[in-house]
Design an enzyme around this catalytic site. Sequence first.
Site, short mmCIF file in Angstrom:
data_model
loop_
_atom_site.label_atom_id
_atom_site.label_comp_id
_atom_site.label_asym_id
_atom_site.label_seq_id
_atom_site.Cartn_x
_atom_site.Cartn_y
_atom_site.Cartn_z
CG HIS A 97 -1.66 1.26 1.44
ND1 HIS A 97 -1.39 2.08 2.52
CD2 HIS A 97 -2.62 1.89 0.72
CE1 HIS A 97 -2.17 3.16 2.46
NE2 HIS A 97 -2.92 3.07 1.39
CD GLU A 135 -2.76 2.78 -3.28
OE1 GLU A 135 -3.07 3.98 -3.17
OE2 GLU A 135 -3.28 1.88 -2.57
CG HIS A 136 -0.17 6.32 -0.48
ND1 HIS A 136 -0.65 7.44 0.17
CD2 HIS A 136 -1.11 5.36 -0.33
CE1 HIS A 136 -1.85 7.16 0.69
NE2 HIS A 136 -2.14 5.90 0.40
CD GLU A 169 -4.84 5.32 3.54
OE1 GLU A 169 -3.69 5.54 3.12
OE2 GLU A 169 -5.69 4.67 2.90
#
Lengths: 445, 447
Positions: free
Chosen positions: B70, B73-74, B150
């Site tokens: 993840h 992904e950022h 997040e």
Amino acid sequence: MTAMFRSAAVRLAQHSLAVAAAAGFALFACAAQATTVERVVSPKGIEAWLVEEQAVPLVAMNFAFRGGAAQDPPEKPGVANLLSGMLDEGAGDLPSEAFQARLDDLSVELSFSAGREAFFGTLRTLVETRDEAFSLLKRAITVPRFDDEPLARMKDAVTTGIRAASTDPDSLASQALAAAMFPGHPYGRPIEGTERTVAAITRDDLELFRRAAFARSNLRIVVVGAIDAKTLGPLLDATFGDLPENPFLRPVPDVKPADAGLVEVAFSTPQAVIRFAGNGLERHDPDFMPAFVANHILGGAGFSSRLYAEVREKRGLAYSVGTGLATFDHAAAFFGGTATRADRGDEALTLIETEIRRLASEGPTEAELDQAKHYLIGSFALRFDTSSRIASQLLAFSLDGLGIDYVEHRNDLVAAVTIEDVRRAARRVFEAGPAVVVRVGPKPS
Amino acid sequence: MIAALVLSAAPLRAETPAVPRIAPAASEFTLDNGLSVVVVPDRRAPVVTQMVWYRVGSADDPVGKSGIAHFLEHLMFKGTKTHPAGVFSAEVAEIGGNENAFTTDDATVYHQTVPKEQLGLVMGFEADRMANLVLDDAAVLPERDVILEERRMRVDSDPAAQLGEAVDAALYQRHPYGTPVIGWAHEMAELSREDAITFYDRAYTPNNAILVVAGDVDEEEVRVLAEATYGKVARRAAPAPRDRAKEPEPVAARAVTLSDPRVAQPSLQRRYLVPSYASATGREAEALDVLADILGGGTESRLYRKLVRGAAIATSAGVWYSGSQLDYGSFGLSASPRGATTLDTLAAAIDGVIADLRDRGITEDELARAKRRTRAGAIYAQDSSRGLANYLGTALLTGESLAKAQDYPARIEAVTAEDVRAAAEKYLDLKRSVTGYLLPAPAAKPI
């Protein structure tokens, strides 16, 4: 009730979150230009906007009666919201269970919701079940039963939601913001009501609201899908034709967001949840579109706003940050929010306020204006992706009093915005800074 | 005898409604470098969505590096040699496009929706960052703070989400699905630029990806554009088989409890270890889908009728089957008690409804209704080409063929009442489950 379809993975994390959902108000939304919107007037004079699209054999209808939760009795917030849960719980000779079973038999999706200023309904049906779907809707809005069992069940369900929201930081922040912005005004009350007021709502309260608010002259309808004007007209009459001509609505006073300053809500959570708001521009103000562009540059959707760059990209202070414009029938506001680790809440807030004032005093650069206009014009067409979304976008335009041809010239309005317009509008909206700031989180030490 | 059979079969066939296919117009092809491509034409509006699905997700995070899939992904938004940070996103904004990305247990996905004439442009950018990502600490370190925020927002601010993580962690004793997609905070805080690049070089290669294009295009247009963009990206790695540790046969019902002063409304959730579409045999996954629908999908389901309407001890009760993962599916349920009902009473009542279903199976009427909902759902699904792209990407990523994914309604149609009863008996066994209890706690007196 909802059509079964295989779901994608439920566990996921993503790059970005829509700001509107996080900020507690609906952003001003846009529809698209390629669609032909047709005005249909039924034999009895009921008007609807129709987008005929025969490619998929379904019909989506979104409609609204002006007069939502702002019409709740002042001592009983929550009536419109509870009503929205009760209309599909039995109507005419069909008790709750039979009504729901019939919807399920037909794979018809029928739902209602209470907004601040409108009571919304949506219907989705396959073409083959269309007539009975409309007939069930007619019964729901004209002869709902409000039987004791479903009423008790729905009241408990609403109360459960209120209780859960009472310790949810986002919900706490949104409620505190509304209450601080509009003290003593219907806009400041919780749409769901409180545990106490929901307990006090009776069957008669629901029926009084329905009779007062459900009428033909305050009804707005949008239909999208596999149906033509000739077929739709008589269906409109059959569905809505027996409603009274005019509603009986309580007057709602004009109001400006109060200068409430900083409102701290002490709550033990790892983040400071920040929401803020100030006075905005009403939808028909000539500077509304320039203000809309200014807001996009400051904190709008996507990965290119000033706040996204300053708060998230450069400093990693937050996952989600943004601003928006909200227009009500009797108020207008800009709003925004973020959530950051509790010990950096002050830093984030100072940064946001600095950016708001900088945009007000300096305006955007020519390049920023250019980019914003390109995005807003180009992305307009993307709002077209499903029948339901087309219907809800067009309904929002209809409720805002924009003409049926608005979709055709909306992009011209964006294109016409000049740098002077944006500077002027940014000054008007943002110069004073937020009138209210709500911070939910642990007490700063 | 034969004549009678033929005669009796004829009216049956006449009554059986046509079974629709999902995205019937979709087609597929493969580029020379191994990139799979699926095209879903939808001519209703002049827009197109591209999604690139990498066959790598959080379950492929190295041990001790949870969250790296993840995090990467950022970081994929931080620029390449030819397109520095922000250029891709600025270009998408310039053409009025929308973009985002997400990570699941098994996939990392990047997507844009743009005016149709701009498809080649975003394909070029996406192909570029498949091979040419450039990262430095000035970009990486603030972004690591972003993912930590997040996590605080999605999980740490929400006791129900924290409990969900604890349920998953208890359910998977060995398999990485027990680790959150976003990662554990203490491991996320240590993730580095090198971790991200290592992961990127291992998994981001055309032969490890599926491109799904949905919208106002046809296969030939997509083929020409894909060859000119993705077709130029050389294979960067030979991805290893995704052999994750298998679960032992579960032997003990487990319960986890989270008591927190932030909880004002108690609730319970439960998950059972079950197969996914990719790992199931026979019609078991289809049967689990039907089972979830009959047990707890909507107001006509057994749990709603018996506990919410009938006994009035719950304000909500729902069941879902998520069969879209590679190694295991997740069969979950959740419920909120009504009035003074305790979670133990509620759990016992749910167990009673499940026991009845395991013992006596489902009715033909329930089965017919579930099938009808599936048929209708397939037609409603045609209304959202992005939804179709999402569905097909998920299916193909877990090894399903396009034809099999399109035939989903027919596969549901083949499910028998006995399939459903057998699936319930085999899988809705408390030994295979973890039940999570969410309870209020006074701030001063934690339990």
